[in-house]
Write an enzyme that holds these catalytic residues in place. Structure first.
Site, PDB file in Angstrom:
ATOM      1  N   TYR A  53       0.882  -1.178  -0.067  1.00  0.00           N
ATOM      2  CA  TYR A  53       0.024  -0.077  -0.140  1.00  0.00           C
ATOM      3  C   TYR A  53       0.868   1.211  -0.052  1.00  0.00           C
ATOM      4  CZ  TYR A  53      -3.877  -3.050   1.282  1.00  0.00           C
ATOM      5  OH  TYR A  53      -4.898  -4.133   1.505  1.00  0.00           O
ATOM      6  N   SER A 233     -13.280  -4.756   0.395  1.00  0.00           N
ATOM      7  CA  SER A 233     -14.153  -4.160  -0.472  1.00  0.00           C
ATOM      8  C   SER A 233     -15.528  -4.315  -0.327  1.00  0.00           C
ATOM      9  CB  SER A 233     -13.788  -4.574  -2.041  1.00  0.00           C
ATOM     10  OG  SER A 233     -12.732  -4.310  -2.594  1.00  0.00           O
ATOM     11  N   PHE A 237     -15.715  -1.031  -3.823  1.00  0.00           N
ATOM     12  CA  PHE A 237     -14.832   0.401  -4.308  1.00  0.00           C
ATOM     13  C   PHE A 237     -15.590   1.455  -4.109  1.00  0.00           C
ATOM     14  CE2 PHE A 237     -12.017  -2.376  -7.401  1.00  0.00           C
ATOM     15  CZ  PHE A 237     -11.346  -2.928  -6.090  1.00  0.00           C
ATOM     16  N   GLY A 238     -16.795   1.555  -3.108  1.00  0.00           N
ATOM     17  CA  GLY A 238     -17.580   2.712  -3.182  1.00  0.00           C
ATOM     18  C   GLY A 238     -18.893   2.912  -3.887  1.00  0.00           C
ATOM     19  N   GLY A 242     -23.870   4.212  -4.477  1.00  0.00           N
ATOM     20  CA  GLY A 242     -24.626   4.925  -5.167  1.00  0.00           C
ATOM     21  C   GLY A 242     -24.128   6.101  -6.130  1.00  0.00           C
TER      22      GLY A 242
END
Length: 345
Positions: A53, A233, A237-238, A242
């Site tokens: 990371y 996740s 990934f968001g 929406g």
């Protein structure tokens, strides 16, 4: 906050784990410190990182996230207040800037662990995980198994022996696997029992409303073998918030900045996301919190790894722990899943 035992270990981890993969790329050190302080204040006692990371991985930023956490530990002098997990990188042409091409052999694993310990400013790692397998298999969204033709992978036995060495030295307390298959998980546990070596206590795999493939072959295995799932996740990934629907490109959002993260952006996944968001709105729920609450509610999940790029996001994600989904909501979720199972594995 709620807490659960991590596999067969004595560790009691918070049901929500603080993910760190944006620190050093989308988040500054100051922002990371703010997230860490807030998360611990809210009862989160589990932090997950990796030598790889931040993401997307690249030579210029490699290991930066661990260094940020190490600086925080040094400044706060609070190492005994939380459980720390990190990972050793598997092989791949796209990470050849690490150790001239990382492998999961003894030399690489011992060197990686020592480097992580140094960056993290700690004498021990609570949970040391293999980030992904050495062998050719189906992970990172690949469903079809590709039979290797001329595979020269380091054996799981050699990898496990190196991890066991770290446990015996006291540098690592417990070990885990990640992005693994049922066969791989079985092999790690089988060899540990046969050779009297350290037994994996966790498996970190993707799990969310758009990708429930863990339920097919691994959920029963994890349950019966007490191998706790660290779900990554959980919001795809968001996407499950929406915020990307109808072609939206929110400023500074991950899928706006990095086109490589297309795993949850295919037409089927978008269609399913629309339906999940509609369920949340119909029941007056925040879509992101509904997605997180679903993952946290699964009996085979030991901890749900949340991440955020803003404090508002982090606060909302942590508040998902207080949401218990009604039976009607769960039934509607299952209806969508039956109609559109795993649209983005």
């Amino acid at each position: 906050m709620q807490y659960r035992q991590l596999g067969n270990s004595p560790l009691n981890v918070s049901t929500l784990c603080l993910g760190t993969m944006t620190w050093g790329e989308q988040n500054t050190q100051q922002q990371a410190f703010e997230q860490l302080d807030y998360a611990l204040d809210q009862g989160i006692n589990f932090i997950d990182t990796a030598e790889l990371y931040p993401v997307p991985p690249k030579a210029e930023t490699y290991s930066k996230t661990e260094s940020i956490i190490g600086d925080w530990i040094k400044q706060r002098n609070n190492r005994d207040k939380f459980i720390l997990a990190t990972k050793v990188t598997g092989p791949g042409d796209w990470v050849n800037y690490m150790r001239q091409g990382p492998r999961l052999d003894r030399e690489n694993i011992l060197a990686a662990a020592d480097a992580s310990l140094s960056r993290l400013n700690t004498d021990y790692i609570d949970l040391y995980q293999v980030h992904w397998p050495e062998r050719q298999t189906n992970f990172f969204g690949q469903l079809n198994y590709p039979p290797p033709s001329e595979e020269q992978a380091v054996s799981i036995e050699e990898t496990l022996a190196a991890l066991n060495e770290l446990v015996e030295s006291g540098k690592v307390r417990h070990i885990g696997i990640s992005n693994e298959t049922p066969w791989g998980a079985m092999r790690y546990l089988q060899l540990a029992e046969k050779r009297g070596m350290a037994k994996a206590v966790s498996i970190q795999n993707p799990y969310n409303l758009l990708n429930r493939t863990f339920e097919i072959g691994l959920a029963e295995f994890a349950h019966r073998e007490n191998l706790g799932l660290l779900a990554y996740s959980p919001m795809a990934f968001g996407a499950l918030s929406g915020k990307y629907l109808h072609g939206a490109k929110p400023a500074n959002a991950r899928l706006t900045l990095f086109s490589r993260f297309a795993r949850y952006s295919n037409p089927q996944a978008i269609k399913a996301t629309e339906k999940y968001v509609e369920i949340a709105q119909r029941h007056k729920l925040d879509p992101a919190q509904m997605a997180l609450a679903f993952v946290s509610s699964r009996p085979f999940v030991a901890s749900n790894i949340i991440g955020a790029t803003s404090m508002d996001q982090l606060k909302a994600n942590i508040n998902s722990i207080n949401l218990a989904l009604a039976d009607a909501v769960l039934e509607e979720i299952e209806s969508v899943h039956t109609e559109q199972p795993n649209p983005a594995p």
